[in-house]
Motif scaffolding. Structure first.
Motif, PDB file in Angstrom:
ATOM      1  N   GLU A 146     -17.324   3.737  -0.064  1.00  0.00           N
ATOM      2  CA  GLU A 146     -17.870   2.466   0.417  1.00  0.00           C
ATOM      3  C   GLU A 146     -19.276   2.238  -0.122  1.00  0.00           C
ATOM      4  N   ASP A 147     -20.040   3.296  -0.314  1.00  0.00           N
ATOM      5  CA  ASP A 147     -21.418   3.162  -0.771  1.00  0.00           C
ATOM      6  C   ASP A 147     -21.502   2.959  -2.288  1.00  0.00           C
ATOM      7  N   ILE A 148     -20.721   3.723  -3.040  1.00  0.00           N
ATOM      8  CA  ILE A 148     -20.789   3.655  -4.508  1.00  0.00           C
ATOM      9  C   ILE A 148     -19.986   2.471  -5.041  1.00  0.00           C
ATOM     10  N   GLU A 149     -18.882   2.132  -4.393  1.00  0.00           N
ATOM     11  CA  GLU A 149     -17.985   1.058  -4.833  1.00  0.00           C
ATOM     12  C   GLU A 149     -17.587   1.244  -6.301  1.00  0.00           C
ATOM     13  N   PRO A 150     -16.798   2.276  -6.596  1.00  0.00           N
ATOM     14  CA  PRO A 150     -16.499   2.579  -8.007  1.00  0.00           C
ATOM     15  C   PRO A 150     -15.720   1.479  -8.733  1.00  0.00           C
ATOM     16  N   LEU A 151     -14.740   0.871  -8.078  1.00  0.00           N
ATOM     17  CA  LEU A 151     -13.852  -0.074  -8.749  1.00  0.00           C
ATOM     18  C   LEU A 151     -14.159  -1.494  -8.292  1.00  0.00           C
ATOM     19  N   GLN A 152     -14.240  -2.408  -9.259  1.00  0.00           N
ATOM     20  CA  GLN A 152     -14.593  -3.780  -8.931  1.00  0.00           C
ATOM     21  C   GLN A 152     -13.486  -4.504  -8.175  1.00  0.00           C
ATOM     22  N   HIS A 153     -12.249  -4.342  -8.632  1.00  0.00           N
ATOM     23  CA  HIS A 153     -11.149  -5.137  -8.104  1.00  0.00           C
ATOM     24  C   HIS A 153     -10.092  -4.297  -7.399  1.00  0.00           C
ATOM     25  N   GLN A 154     -10.366  -3.034  -7.162  1.00  0.00           N
ATOM     26  CA  GLN A 154      -9.409  -2.167  -6.462  1.00  0.00           C
ATOM     27  C   GLN A 154     -10.118  -1.361  -5.384  1.00  0.00           C
ATOM     28  N   HIS A 155     -10.962  -2.038  -4.620  1.00  0.00           N
ATOM     29  CA  HIS A 155     -11.683  -1.334  -3.570  1.00  0.00           C
ATOM     30  C   HIS A 155     -10.732  -0.784  -2.517  1.00  0.00           C
ATOM     31  N   TRP A 156      -9.555  -1.415  -2.372  1.00  0.00           N
ATOM     32  CA  TRP A 156      -8.570  -0.965  -1.394  1.00  0.00           C
ATOM     33  C   TRP A 156      -7.987   0.395  -1.736  1.00  0.00           C
ATOM     34  N   LEU A 157      -8.230   0.893  -2.948  1.00  0.00           N
ATOM     35  CA  LEU A 157      -7.665   2.183  -3.346  1.00  0.00           C
ATOM     36  C   LEU A 157      -8.368   3.350  -2.654  1.00  0.00           C
ATOM     37  N   GLY A 158      -9.599   3.151  -2.179  1.00  0.00           N
ATOM     38  CA  GLY A 158     -10.371   4.239  -1.586  1.00  0.00           C
ATOM     39  C   GLY A 158      -9.695   4.932  -0.417  1.00  0.00           C
ATOM     40  N   PRO A 159      -9.276   4.210   0.651  1.00  0.00           N
ATOM     41  CA  PRO A 159      -8.605   4.890   1.768  1.00  0.00           C
ATOM     42  C   PRO A 159      -7.345   5.625   1.361  1.00  0.00           C
ATOM     43  N   MET A 160      -6.628   5.130   0.354  1.00  0.00           N
ATOM     44  CA  MET A 160      -5.430   5.846  -0.103  1.00  0.00           C
ATOM     45  C   MET A 160      -5.803   7.171  -0.754  1.00  0.00           C
ATOM     46  N   LEU A 161      -6.870   7.190  -1.526  1.00  0.00           N
ATOM     47  CA  LEU A 161      -7.301   8.431  -2.155  1.00  0.00           C
ATOM     48  C   LEU A 161      -7.792   9.431  -1.110  1.00  0.00           C
ATOM     49  N   VAL A 162      -8.454   8.915  -0.069  1.00  0.00           N
ATOM     50  CA  VAL A 162      -8.883   9.797   1.019  1.00  0.00           C
ATOM     51  C   VAL A 162      -7.666  10.393   1.723  1.00  0.00           C
ATOM     52  N   ALA A 163      -6.646   9.568   1.963  1.00  0.00           N
ATOM     53  CA  ALA A 163      -5.423  10.071   2.578  1.00  0.00           C
ATOM     54  C   ALA A 163      -4.723  11.078   1.663  1.00  0.00           C
ATOM     55  N   ALA A 164      -4.755  10.816   0.343  1.00  0.00           N
ATOM     56  CA  ALA A 164      -4.165  11.772  -0.597  1.00  0.00           C
ATOM     57  C   ALA A 164      -4.918  13.095  -0.587  1.00  0.00           C
ATOM     58  N   MET A 165      -6.239  13.040  -0.389  1.00  0.00           N
ATOM     59  CA  MET A 165      -7.025  14.265  -0.314  1.00  0.00           C
ATOM     60  C   MET A 165      -6.623  15.096   0.908  1.00  0.00           C
ATOM     61  N   LEU A 166      -6.349  14.418   2.029  1.00  0.00           N
ATOM     62  CA  LEU A 166      -5.905  15.144   3.219  1.00  0.00           C
ATOM     63  C   LEU A 166      -4.546  15.803   2.988  1.00  0.00           C
ATOM     64  N   ARG A 167      -3.655  15.128   2.258  1.00  0.00           N
ATOM     65  CA  ARG A 167      -2.364  15.745   1.906  1.00  0.00           C
ATOM     66  C   ARG A 167      -2.578  16.938   0.994  1.00  0.00           C
ATOM     67  N   GLU A 168      -3.473  16.795   0.031  1.00  0.00           N
ATOM     68  CA  GLU A 168      -3.716  17.885  -0.921  1.00  0.00           C
ATOM     69  C   GLU A 168      -4.259  19.119  -0.223  1.00  0.00           C
ATOM     70  N   ARG A 169      -5.108  18.918   0.777  1.00  0.00           N
ATOM     71  CA  ARG A 169      -5.709  20.043   1.483  1.00  0.00           C
ATOM     72  C   ARG A 169      -4.869  20.521   2.661  1.00  0.00           C
ATOM     73  N   GLY A 170      -3.679  19.945   2.834  1.00  0.00           N
ATOM     74  CA  GLY A 170      -2.749  20.434   3.841  1.00  0.00           C
ATOM     75  C   GLY A 170      -3.007  19.965   5.253  1.00  0.00           C
ATOM     76  N   LYS A 171      -3.895  19.001   5.430  1.00  0.00           N
ATOM     77  CA  LYS A 171      -4.159  18.501   6.783  1.00  0.00           C
ATOM     78  C   LYS A 171      -3.021  17.628   7.266  1.00  0.00           C
ATOM     79  N   THR A 172      -2.465  16.803   6.409  1.00  0.00           N
ATOM     80  CA  THR A 172      -1.293  15.984   6.746  1.00  0.00           C
ATOM     81  C   THR A 172      -0.175  16.367   5.784  1.00  0.00           C
ATOM     82  N   LYS A 173       0.862  16.971   6.305  1.00  0.00           N
ATOM     83  CA  LYS A 173       1.965  17.434   5.473  1.00  0.00           C
ATOM     84  C   LYS A 173       3.185  16.525   5.544  1.00  0.00           C
ATOM     85  N   SER A 174       3.269  15.707   6.589  1.00  0.00           N
ATOM     86  CA  SER A 174       4.477  14.915   6.812  1.00  0.00           C
ATOM     87  C   SER A 174       4.327  13.445   6.460  1.00  0.00           C
TER      88      SER A 174
END
Length: 402
Positions: A254-282
């Motif tokens: 939210e602070d850096i705003e990496p993508l101009q037209h795909q800001h909605w991608l951020g929460p998905m990447l955060v959710a993917a990080m939780l899957r990668e680290r095994g916090k959400t498996k299902s």
């Protein structure tokens, strides 16, 4: 010049501990419920093809639709979920709007992340694919230049046959070709400068950015540099608890705003990080529903701790709400399955129940397409199950579980 430096150190753990514990507990309960495959007194028809309970599969499919609409709501745009369901089935009742096509893009992206390996979304190839940029061109070009190279992963300890290796190489070359074609279609048509239209030659603007037209993309934005800064924050959170790391990574996005037209991608990447680290498996975590309940002045506060607490509260609210939704779907499924007693084995009612669980709402045309029945037959199925009409309209009606 906007500063793109984000400080991920000096977290106020005293203020974050209580909301962190509450959010982790709610998220763990939801993930455990969605991963449940059996209950006392369970019958076979309650299970889906993957072994999960049908209401769990249904909620996962529904969550993709709701998260797409909630993502655009956070961006200040409104998309009705019934329009998105019909557009996804290619059964629009009106010309799709720009907002609706964006929502469908978010829906397909979320499905792609949820259907891939947990580490795929944050990998270089995954990021290039999700961004739709030419970043994956190096992978594609390498695959095209060395089509005969057979690479066997070092971690694969089992020997594979020659036929399996060749088949995997063929699939890799096909994937590379498809990625290359998709990338070329997204690039400005450089050959248009050699063709004459009504106004004569139309050369590509000299100040065009790698992202496209400078009238649409800010030439000074520098998405690559911003993405590098965001990934640097992501790497520094490796030693933090998964959900606290997710809060920091979300706040950095939210602070850096990496993508101009795909800001909605951020929460998905955060959710993917939780899957990668095994916090959400299902499931792929759904944050946007909870973020909608948090006032904007808290999500955008100057104080970083306030923003982190707001995100953790959003995780708790969304997880608790989604758990109630799963239980509601479970109760609705049990009530509808009572109508299956003494039905013939070729009845369309079981398929109708699965469709209702997997879609926020359905229309007669959608039922006809999915179950291969007539629209009159679809109305009969609706009447037998006794589900409620949700639009109040005389035409273009839709039904769902209320």
């Amino acid at each position: 010049m906007i500063s793109m430096v984000y400080d991920s150190h000096n977290l106020s753990l005293d203020d974050l501990l209580q909301p962190l514990v509450a959010a982790e507990d709610a998220l763990a309960r939801l993930d455990d419920r969605l991963g449940r495959k059996s209950d006392f007194g369970e019958v076979d028809r309650r299970r889906s093809g993957e072994g999960l309970l049908r209401e769990n599969d249904g909620w996962i499919a529904r969550a993709h639709f709701m998260e797409a609409c909630n993502a655009l709501w956070l961006a200040g745009e409104l998309v009705h979920v019934e329009d998105l369901v019909l557009h996804d089935a290619r059964m629009d009742i009106r010309a799709p709007t720009h907002e609706l096509t964006r929502a469908h893009t978010i829906l397909r992206t979320r499905r792609q992340i949820a259907g891939s390996q947990p580490a795929w979304a944050l990998s270089p190839k995954g990021m290039a694919s999700l961004r739709g940029r030419g970043g994956a061109d190096s992978f594609i070009t390498a695959a095209e230049r060395s089509p005969e190279t057979k690479v066997i992963p070092l971690y694969d300890s089992e020997s594979r046959s020659q036929a399996e290796t060749e088949f995997e190489d063929e699939l890799a070359r096909l994937d590379a070709l498809l990625d290359r074609s998709a990338w070329l279609l997204k690039q400005p048509a450089s050959a248009a400068s050699d063709r004459k239209g009504r106004g004569g030659e139309q050369p590509v603007p000299a100040d065009a950015t790698p992202d496209g037209d400078p009238l649409v993309y800010d030439p000074d934005w520098d998405e690559e540099a911003r993405m590098e800064r965001w990934f640097a924050v992501h790497e520094r959170t490796r030693d933090l608890p998964p959900l606290l790391a997710a809060a920091v990574v979300w706040d950095a996005w939210e602070d850096i705003e990496p993508l101009q037209h795909q800001h909605w991608l951020g929460p998905m990447l955060v959710a993917a990080m939780l899957r990668e680290r095994g916090k959400t498996k299902s499931h792929l975590a759904a944050f946007n529903a909870g973020l909608r309940t948090i006032p904007r002045d808290r999500r955008r506060a100057r104080d970083r701790t306030t923003r982190l607490v707001a995100f953790l509260e959003a995780v708790q609210v969304s997880s608790a709400t989604n758990l109630k939704e799963v239980e509601r779907l479970s109760l609705a499924r049990m009530q509808m399955e009572r109508k299956l007693k003494d039905r013939r084995s070729t009845s369309s009612l079981p398929g109708m129940i699965d469709l209702l669980l997997a879609r926020p709402m359905v229309s007669t045309a959608l039922i006809s397409k999915e179950l291969k029945v007539t629209q009159r037959g679809a109305l009969n199925l609706i009447a037998e199950l006794g589900i409620r009409e949700m639009t109040g309209r005389g035409r273009y009606r839709a039904w769902g579980i209320v």
